[in-house]
Enzyme design. Structure first.
Site, PDB file in Angstrom:
ATOM      1  N   TRP A 139     -26.840  -3.505 -11.500  1.00  0.00           N
ATOM      2  CA  TRP A 139     -26.061  -4.716 -11.251  1.00  0.00           C
ATOM      3  C   TRP A 139     -26.922  -5.947 -10.992  1.00  0.00           C
ATOM      4  O   TRP A 139     -26.407  -7.051 -10.944  1.00  0.00           O
ATOM      5  CB  TRP A 139     -25.144  -4.494 -10.023  1.00  0.00           C
ATOM      6  CG  TRP A 139     -25.892  -3.943  -8.845  1.00  0.00           C
ATOM      7  CD1 TRP A 139     -25.976  -2.632  -8.482  1.00  0.00           C
ATOM      8  CD2 TRP A 139     -26.706  -4.668  -7.915  1.00  0.00           C
ATOM      9  NE1 TRP A 139     -26.793  -2.485  -7.378  1.00  0.00           N
ATOM     10  CE2 TRP A 139     -27.260  -3.728  -7.010  1.00  0.00           C
ATOM     11  CE3 TRP A 139     -27.029  -6.017  -7.742  1.00  0.00           C
ATOM     12  CZ2 TRP A 139     -28.114  -4.088  -5.971  1.00  0.00           C
ATOM     13  CZ3 TRP A 139     -27.879  -6.379  -6.709  1.00  0.00           C
ATOM     14  CH2 TRP A 139     -28.416  -5.422  -5.838  1.00  0.00           C
ATOM     15  N   ASN A 140     -28.218  -5.770 -10.778  1.00  0.00           N
ATOM     16  CA  ASN A 140     -28.979  -6.951 -10.332  1.00  0.00           C
ATOM     17  C   ASN A 140     -29.304  -7.935 -11.452  1.00  0.00           C
ATOM     18  O   ASN A 140     -29.432  -9.130 -11.208  1.00  0.00           O
ATOM     19  CB  ASN A 140     -30.226  -6.540  -9.538  1.00  0.00           C
ATOM     20  CG  ASN A 140     -31.213  -5.749 -10.346  1.00  0.00           C
ATOM     21  OD1 ASN A 140     -30.885  -5.219 -11.396  1.00  0.00           O
ATOM     22  ND2 ASN A 140     -32.426  -5.662  -9.852  1.00  0.00           N
ATOM     23  N   LYS A 183     -23.334   2.040 -20.492  1.00  0.00           N
ATOM     24  CA  LYS A 183     -22.536   1.985 -19.262  1.00  0.00           C
ATOM     25  C   LYS A 183     -23.190   0.994 -18.302  1.00  0.00           C
ATOM     26  O   LYS A 183     -24.265   1.251 -17.767  1.00  0.00           O
ATOM     27  CB  LYS A 183     -22.474   3.362 -18.579  1.00  0.00           C
ATOM     28  CG  LYS A 183     -21.457   3.353 -17.440  1.00  0.00           C
ATOM     29  CD  LYS A 183     -21.726   4.381 -16.360  1.00  0.00           C
ATOM     30  CE  LYS A 183     -22.539   3.841 -15.223  1.00  0.00           C
ATOM     31  NZ  LYS A 183     -21.905   2.793 -14.416  1.00  0.00           N
ATOM     32  N   PRO A 184     -22.536  -0.171 -18.061  1.00  0.00           N
ATOM     33  CA  PRO A 184     -23.100  -1.110 -17.092  1.00  0.00           C
ATOM     34  C   PRO A 184     -22.753  -0.675 -15.669  1.00  0.00           C
ATOM     35  O   PRO A 184     -21.912   0.209 -15.471  1.00  0.00           O
ATOM     36  CB  PRO A 184     -22.389  -2.423 -17.436  1.00  0.00           C
ATOM     37  CG  PRO A 184     -21.067  -1.995 -17.968  1.00  0.00           C
ATOM     38  CD  PRO A 184     -21.278  -0.647 -18.640  1.00  0.00           C
ATOM     39  N   ALA A 185     -23.374  -1.314 -14.685  1.00  0.00           N
ATOM     40  CA  ALA A 185     -23.060  -1.004 -13.291  1.00  0.00           C
ATOM     41  C   ALA A 185     -21.604  -1.366 -13.000  1.00  0.00           C
ATOM     42  O   ALA A 185     -21.087  -2.368 -13.508  1.00  0.00           O
ATOM     43  CB  ALA A 185     -23.984  -1.783 -12.368  1.00  0.00           C
ATOM     44  N   GLY A 194     -32.557   1.467 -13.025  1.00  0.00           N
ATOM     45  CA  GLY A 194     -31.859   1.630 -11.747  1.00  0.00           C
ATOM     46  C   GLY A 194     -32.792   2.273 -10.737  1.00  0.00           C
ATOM     47  O   GLY A 194     -34.015   2.184 -10.857  1.00  0.00           O
ATOM     48  N   SER A 195     -32.207   2.938  -9.782  1.00  0.00           N
ATOM     49  CA  SER A 195     -33.010   3.494  -8.692  1.00  0.00           C
ATOM     50  C   SER A 195     -33.774   4.742  -9.125  1.00  0.00           C
ATOM     51  O   SER A 195     -33.352   5.463 -10.041  1.00  0.00           O
ATOM     52  CB  SER A 195     -32.097   3.835  -7.516  1.00  0.00           C
ATOM     53  OG  SER A 195     -31.174   4.822  -7.918  1.00  0.00           O
ATOM     54  N   GLU A 248     -36.714   2.765 -16.168  1.00  0.00           N
ATOM     55  CA  GLU A 248     -37.176   1.566 -15.454  1.00  0.00           C
ATOM     56  C   GLU A 248     -36.621   1.695 -14.040  1.00  0.00           C
ATOM     57  O   GLU A 248     -35.446   1.412 -13.799  1.00  0.00           O
ATOM     58  CB  GLU A 248     -36.636   0.302 -16.128  1.00  0.00           C
ATOM     59  CG  GLU A 248     -37.182   0.061 -17.520  1.00  0.00           C
ATOM     60  CD  GLU A 248     -38.612  -0.444 -17.528  1.00  0.00           C
ATOM     61  OE1 GLU A 248     -39.148  -0.766 -16.455  1.00  0.00           O
ATOM     62  OE2 GLU A 248     -39.201  -0.496 -18.620  1.00  0.00           O
ATOM     63  N   LEU A 249     -37.457   2.142 -13.108  1.00  0.00           N
ATOM     64  CA  LEU A 249     -36.934   2.545 -11.798  1.00  0.00           C
ATOM     65  C   LEU A 249     -37.362   1.578 -10.690  1.00  0.00           C
ATOM     66  O   LEU A 249     -37.732   0.442 -10.952  1.00  0.00           O
ATOM     67  CB  LEU A 249     -37.376   3.986 -11.519  1.00  0.00           C
ATOM     68  CG  LEU A 249     -37.045   4.979 -12.660  1.00  0.00           C
ATOM     69  CD1 LEU A 249     -37.560   6.373 -12.342  1.00  0.00           C
ATOM     70  CD2 LEU A 249     -35.544   5.019 -12.949  1.00  0.00           C
ATOM     71  N   CYS A 262     -36.272  -5.650  -8.975  1.00  0.00           N
ATOM     72  CA  CYS A 262     -37.191  -4.507  -8.895  1.00  0.00           C
ATOM     73  C   CYS A 262     -38.630  -4.969  -8.780  1.00  0.00           C
ATOM     74  O   CYS A 262     -39.491  -4.206  -8.363  1.00  0.00           O
ATOM     75  CB  CYS A 262     -37.019  -3.628 -10.126  1.00  0.00           C
ATOM     76  SG  CYS A 262     -37.178  -4.577 -11.634  1.00  0.00           S
ATOM     77  N   GLU A 300     -38.031   0.209  -0.710  1.00  0.00           N
ATOM     78  CA  GLU A 300     -37.613  -1.054  -1.294  1.00  0.00           C
ATOM     79  C   GLU A 300     -36.522  -1.648  -0.388  1.00  0.00           C
ATOM     80  O   GLU A 300     -35.476  -1.020  -0.205  1.00  0.00           O
ATOM     81  CB  GLU A 300     -36.968  -0.689  -2.640  1.00  0.00           C
ATOM     82  CG  GLU A 300     -37.258  -1.552  -3.778  1.00  0.00           C
ATOM     83  CD  GLU A 300     -36.524  -1.084  -5.046  1.00  0.00           C
ATOM     84  OE1 GLU A 300     -35.868  -0.023  -5.071  1.00  0.00           O
ATOM     85  OE2 GLU A 300     -36.618  -1.819  -6.025  1.00  0.00           O
TER      86      GLU A 300
END
Ligand code: NAP
Length: 502
Positions: free
Chosen positions: A167-168, A191-193, A250-251, A272-273, A306, A403
């Site tokens: 979502w960021n 699939k978006p947030a 994401g995370s 991409e975490l 991130c 984080e």
């Protein structure tokens, strides 16, 4: 195509209200969930409900994957130039609708409108870049290993890809994936947030993105967008053998789950975490420039990126001066609804995000840290938080390892280069890092010693479509943007021709 359902977002006065969609885009059609269930989406600045999106699950995802599979043969055989022309139109549409897309993005995500506009052009730049790059998917010829042999290496699209995004950056995280995938000749299910489903296209919303894609002439099934249960959609994406590649931003925690799920059908993955970026200020740094860099890196998107500086490591001799200059600037930041002029800090995405920031601050204070400014929820209420600077931070505190994902700058003190490198690398993450200093020898030493995928040297802004973005260690694998970004969507095939007579 069904008429878009338009609701709460009407107040945004979009030039093209049809960009705001409350249905998913599957196989070239706007669709509701099978059972008609929906999920509300709110505006984090006001708490108002903007609208709803379908609560889809495994069955709808399977249909989208099958549609992507059906579309793949025709899409992959288009020439690179044909695909590039379509992507270029997509880019043009994004830029033509930049203001509307930015408004939708701010409404659902909270970032200031100026930042949202920048995200739209940043997001669009990936479509433009990969439209150009599609024509440069070169292979190789290799001298044969026997007299009658000729060896040629070609690169082919991997096939049906699936993407899951956070979502960021509701726009740019989508275009960084869909741009290279479609350019390479792949098809994609995305699939978006759930918090930010409306942000158009490579612009602001995945749904609106699909619509603009359609206007640009992308055949049905090439790009589908589904909202709903992350576990059900993710489960189908990662288990369906048709999907050859999963790309996720994401995370780290969710990335690990997806990696495990993908192992069952041995899918190619890009991850991409999370990050835990060090921002090092050496004593020969231009302090004013370092403060500007720290502001840009730390407080952009209210600290929810991130690549945000998570730990500010400042050399002993300049620590107090840097802390004073940074604090003065942070005190002057205007917090508020991102739609208001002059606002540079919007709300945090949700209550859980506020609680995490509070937890990190409370932990630091209990172990001896000191608040230089901020430190608590903002008087505006909701999820607004005061931009914060903490001094006397040490490695026993949670901010060292986790984080924070909020507007908190924790200042650590170090004595020499060796200690700075040790502190900087003492994390399982390895996405972005930054340092400020003027000594050229040290620049090379430090740049090479930092265990990170990205190093910003005398700059706090490192994102661009022309450079490879990605991490090492538990920050993930694969690269997005640049000439490297398209490789994640290609497979190498070796052709061995024998029997060549002389
Ligand atoms: P998140 O909780 O991992 O969610 C990211 C996406 O994964 C969302 O679409 C989410 O869906 C989905 N998801 C969650 N659980 C899932 C599951 N079990 N199966 C399939 N999908 C699942 O991360 P976030 O809070 O949105 O984003 C913040 C994180 O992203 C931070 O750690 C940040 O550092 C990282 N990030 C990394 C980069 C990078 O380039 N390295 C860029 C931006 C952000 P729902 O929304 O429905 O939960």
């Amino acid at each position: 195509m069904n008429d878009p359902k338009i609701s709460g977002i009407a107040a945004l006065n979009l030039k093209d209200p049809s960009l705001f969609r409350q249905q998913c885009y599957v196989d070239g059609k706007w669709a509701d969930a099978d059972g008609g269930k929906s999920i509300p989406v709110n505006n984090p600045a006001t708490g108002e409900i903007l609208g709803t999106v379908p609560n889809m699950g495994a069955a709808e995802t399977r249909r989208a994957i099958e549609a992507a599979n059906a579309a793949f043969p025709a899409w992959r055989v288009k020439t690179a130039k044909e695909r590039a022309n379509i992507l270029r139109k997509w880019f043009d549409l994004m830029m033509a609708n930049q203001e509307d897309l930015a408004k939708i993005l701010t409404a659902e995500q909270g970032k200031p409108l100026a930042e949202a506009r920048t995200e739209i052009s940043y997001g669009a730049s990936f479509i433009e870049w990969f439209a150009e790059e599609a024509k440069r998917i070169y292979g190789d010829t290799i001298p044969g290993h026997q007299a009658d042999k000729r060896i040629v290496v070609i690169k082919e699209p991997i096939g049906v890809c699936a993407a899951i995004t956070p979502w960021n950056f509701p726009n740019a995280m989508i275009t960084r994936k869909s741009g290279p995938a479609l350019a390479a000749g792949c098809t994609m299910v995305l699939k978006p947030a759930t918090a930010t489903p409306y942000s158009a296209l490579a612009m602001a919303s995945a749904l609106a993105m699909a619509e603009l894609g359609e206007r640009a002439g992308i055949p049905k099934g090439v790009f589908s967008v589904l909202t709903g249960s992350s576990a059900a959609i993710g489960g189908e994406i990662t288990s369906n053998p048709i999907v050859r590649k999963v790309t996720f931003t994401g995370s780290t925690a969710v990335g690990k789950v997806l990696l495990e799920q993908c192992s069952k059908t041995v899918k190619k993955t890009s991850m991409e975490l999370g990050g835990n970026a060090p921002f090092i200020v050496f004593d020969d740094a231009d302090l004013d420039a370092a403060v500007e860099g720290a502001l840009a890196s730390k407080y952009r998107n209210t600290g929810q990126t991130c690549v945000c500086a998570n730990r500010l490591l400042v050399q002993d001799k300049v620590y107090d001066a840097f802390a004073a200059k940074l604090t003065e600037k942070v005190k002057a930041m205007k917090v508020g609804n991102g739609m208001e002029p002059g606002v540079v800090q919007g709300p945090l995405i949700d209550k859980a995000a506020v609680e995490k920031v509070e937890e990190h601050i409370a932990d630091a204070l209990s172990k001896g840290a000191k608040v230089l400014t901020g430190g608590k929820r903002h008087a505006l209420g909701g999820t607004f938080f005061e931009p914060t600077v903490l001094a006397n931070v040490n490695t026993t505190m949670k901010v060292t390892k986790e984080e924070t994902f909020g507007p908190v700058a924790p200042l650590f003190r170090f004595k020499d280069e060796k200690e700075a490198i040790k502190l900087a690398n003492d994390t399982e993450f390895g996405l972005a890092s930054y340092f400020y200093g003027r000594d050229l020898n040290r620049m090379w030493r430090v740049a090479e010693a930092l265990e990170y995928g990205i190093v910003g040297i005398n700059t706090g802004i490192i994102s661009t479509e022309v450079a490879p973005f990605g991490g090492v260690k538990e920050s993930g694998m694969g690269r997005e943007g640049s000439k490297y970004g398209i490789e994640d969507y290609l497979v190498v095939k070796y052709l061995c021709m024998g029997g060549v007579d002389r």
